[in-house]
Write a protein that holds these residues in place. Structure first.
Motif, PDB file in Angstrom:
ATOM      1  N   ASN A   6     -39.137  20.690 -62.863  1.00 21.95           N
ATOM      2  CA  ASN A   6     -39.484  21.688 -63.868  1.00 21.95           C
ATOM      3  C   ASN A   6     -40.963  22.076 -63.765  1.00 21.95           C
ATOM      4  O   ASN A   6     -41.703  21.567 -62.915  1.00 21.95           O
ATOM      5  N   ASN A   7     -41.392  22.989 -64.632  1.00 24.78           N
ATOM      6  CA  ASN A   7     -42.758  23.514 -64.551  1.00 24.78           C
ATOM      7  C   ASN A   7     -43.814  22.474 -64.876  1.00 24.78           C
ATOM      8  O   ASN A   7     -44.999  22.650 -64.541  1.00 24.78           O
ATOM      9  N   ASP A   8     -43.421  21.399 -65.520  1.00 27.85           N
ATOM     10  CA  ASP A   8     -44.361  20.314 -65.835  1.00 27.85           C
ATOM     11  C   ASP A   8     -44.400  19.254 -64.741  1.00 27.85           C
ATOM     12  O   ASP A   8     -45.055  18.217 -64.910  1.00 27.85           O
ATOM     13  N   ASP A  11     -44.774  13.532 -61.679  1.00 23.95           N
ATOM     14  CA  ASP A  11     -45.548  14.018 -60.533  1.00 23.95           C
ATOM     15  C   ASP A  11     -44.640  14.525 -59.409  1.00 23.95           C
ATOM     16  O   ASP A  11     -44.848  14.217 -58.247  1.00 23.95           O
ATOM     17  N   GLN A  12     -43.608  15.296 -59.767  1.00 25.33           N
ATOM     18  CA  GLN A  12     -42.701  15.936 -58.821  1.00 25.33           C
ATOM     19  C   GLN A  12     -42.035  14.935 -57.867  1.00 25.33           C
ATOM     20  O   GLN A  12     -41.706  15.261 -56.733  1.00 25.33           O
ATOM     21  N   ASP A  69     -38.219  26.798 -69.896  1.00 27.24           N
ATOM     22  CA  ASP A  69     -39.370  26.144 -70.523  1.00 27.24           C
ATOM     23  C   ASP A  69     -39.469  24.662 -70.176  1.00 27.24           C
ATOM     24  O   ASP A  69     -40.395  23.970 -70.618  1.00 27.24           O
ATOM     25  N   GLY A  70     -38.531  24.150 -69.379  1.00 25.09           N
ATOM     26  CA  GLY A  70     -38.583  22.766 -68.938  1.00 25.09           C
ATOM     27  C   GLY A  70     -38.259  21.738 -69.996  1.00 25.09           C
ATOM     28  O   GLY A  70     -38.462  20.538 -69.783  1.00 25.09           O
ATOM     29  N   LYS A  71     -37.721  22.168 -71.135  1.00 28.26           N
ATOM     30  CA  LYS A  71     -37.426  21.235 -72.230  1.00 28.26           C
ATOM     31  C   LYS A  71     -35.980  20.744 -72.214  1.00 28.26           C
ATOM     32  O   LYS A  71     -35.658  19.729 -72.822  1.00 28.26           O
ATOM     33  N   ARG A 108     -37.010  16.058 -74.668  1.00 29.60           N
ATOM     34  CA  ARG A 108     -38.099  15.725 -75.594  1.00 29.60           C
ATOM     35  C   ARG A 108     -37.666  14.683 -76.617  1.00 29.60           C
ATOM     36  O   ARG A 108     -38.515  14.029 -77.224  1.00 29.60           O
TER      37      ARG A 108
END
Length: 422
Positions: free
Chosen positions: A219-221, A238-239, A273-275, A293
């Motif tokens: 995700n984007n985070d 960290d991907q 949104d990566g949630k 989350r």
């Protein structure tokens, strides 16, 4: 089911090209594909399709184990009386079965040095090739067993966000490579299940998930979701370079087992949104939606997908002005859409259904700009002796194959098509 009406018009397709098969009952009842198959195959259906990030190109994998590149024509959306005939621009037949592939995140048709596809094949090094000329190899990467000195099988691959590295999923293992390091070994590896030494040092609560890694998504985070054949998901920081922060099972509690089933996570996708994380399994009629989350709480179960099969049927997540949509194909040739599933609870049927093919839809994915929908379809006719898939996963059971008599009664729908949707 919702009442939203959607119309689809085919503007381009591969037509009958991949339906040209012949039955040779004197040779182990195999099907031969004289025009496109370098190998014998029972039905040259489309296993998967992936859009290039610039939206100009589709890269597919077929049952004859070829990767094919299709460049979309510039007049795709011009008004015309019949659909455009899609022709392959380039193709590649590896020496062994393709396990997975991924298009480079900075693929740009105007820059041939960027038109890259990474693929893994059984008993071979991973290879980064040019999708416009597959004979051009940019780099190879070694994933070798230290004990047997044989290549380890990679079942899933994904690039990091900046395209400088990629993550490869194997049996109880994750490995990260640097793309620029030709003939290199992994720069780091994770054992998904902590060994005895790790448990002794870090304690029995060390996180991890077990199984063959068949699904990866970042995700984007920078949170990497890992799905396995053991119906487990792990989230790595960290991907994929960091440790596992959360691990959980997608198996339903006993009270829901009659409705939520599956035999292994084949696809994971993130909401824009990566949630929220979406997980799709083999032999499952739905898609699970998790809120990461809230201690990975399952918020919804998208049912009615029609995917009770061992064949891999992909899913796509598309951002919208007020949230996102989930699109998926089914064994009945239909493509279904669920709108804003994160705002729903419990079991949710699709908001729209479109009948587009006569065989299972293995991929239903939107152009990066949302301009067109691409689908590909097909299935294996006649039950083979081995597993139904090209990968080396454990042999599946209870696949709904077509018999020889059914094959003769109807024509296969092995096709890739491009649609405008209104």
């Amino acid at each position: 089911m919702g009442d939203r009406k959607i119309k689809a018009e085919c503007v381009a397709s591969t037509g009958e090209i991949f339906n040209k098969t012949t039955i040779d009952l004197t040779s182990d009842e195999t099907l031969t594909i004289p025009e496109h198959g370098q190998r014998q195959s029972r039905s040259n259906f489309f296993r998967e399709a992936q859009f290039s990030p610039d939206g100009t190109t589709l890269v597919t994998q077929n049952d004859d184990q070829c990767l094919r590149t299709f460049v979309l024509p510039p007049d795709l959306l011009d008004e015309k009386s019949t659909p455009i005939q899609l022709q392959e621009y380039a193709s590649f037949s590896p020496p062994s079965n393709i396990q997975s592939y991924a298009v480079h995140p900075f693929f740009n048709l105007q820059d041939p040095s960027s038109t890259l596809v990474l693929h893994s094949s059984a008993d071979q090094a991973l290879a980064l090739r040019n999708a416009l000329d597959y004979s051009t190899i940019h780099a190879k990467y070694n994933l070798i067993s230290p004990t047997t000195e044989r290549y380890l099988t990679t079942y899933s691959i994904t690039f990091t966000q900046d395209g400088s590295h990629f993550v490869a999923g194997g049996s109880n293992q994750l490995s990260m490579f640097g793309c620029s390091r030709d003939r290199s070994d992994p720069i780091l590896s994770h054992k998904l299940v902590p060994g005895k030494k790790a448990k002794k040092i870090y304690g029995a609560e060390s996180l991890g998930c077990k199984g063959i890694v068949t699904a990866l998504a970042i995700n984007n985070d920078g949170l990497l979701a890992v799905g396995t054949t053991q119906r487990e998901i792990g989230l790595y920081a960290d991907q994929g370079g960091g440790e596992c922060s959360v691990a959980f099972s997608v198996a339903a509690p006993p009270s829901e087992k009659h409705t939520i089933t599956g035999t292994g996570v084949m696809h994971v996708r993130w909401s824009p949104d990566g949630k929220y994380l979406l997980a799709a399994e083999r032999q499952s009629d739905g898609i699970q939606v998790y809120d990461v989350r809230n201690m990975v709480h399952r918020v919804a179960w998208l049912n009615g997908r029609k995917a009770q099969t061992t064949q891999r049927l992909g899913i796509d997540v598309v951002p919208t002005a007020d949230g996102f949509e989930v699109w998926a194909g089914g064994t009945d040739g239909c493509v279904r859409m669920w709108s804003n599933p994160h705002q729903k609870e419990g079991h949710c049927g699709p908001d729209s259904t479109m009948a587009l093919h006569d065989d299972p839809v293995s991929s239903a994915l939107w152009h990066p700009t949302g301009a067109v929908l691409a689908t590909c379809s097909g299935r294996r006719y006649d039950k083979p002796e081995a597993a139904d898939d090209a990968d080396d996963l454990p042999a599946p059971k209870n696949e709904d194959f077509m018999t020889t008599n059914e094959t003769q009664a109807r024509k296969p729908d092995n096709k890739m098509a491009i649609w405008t949707v209104t």
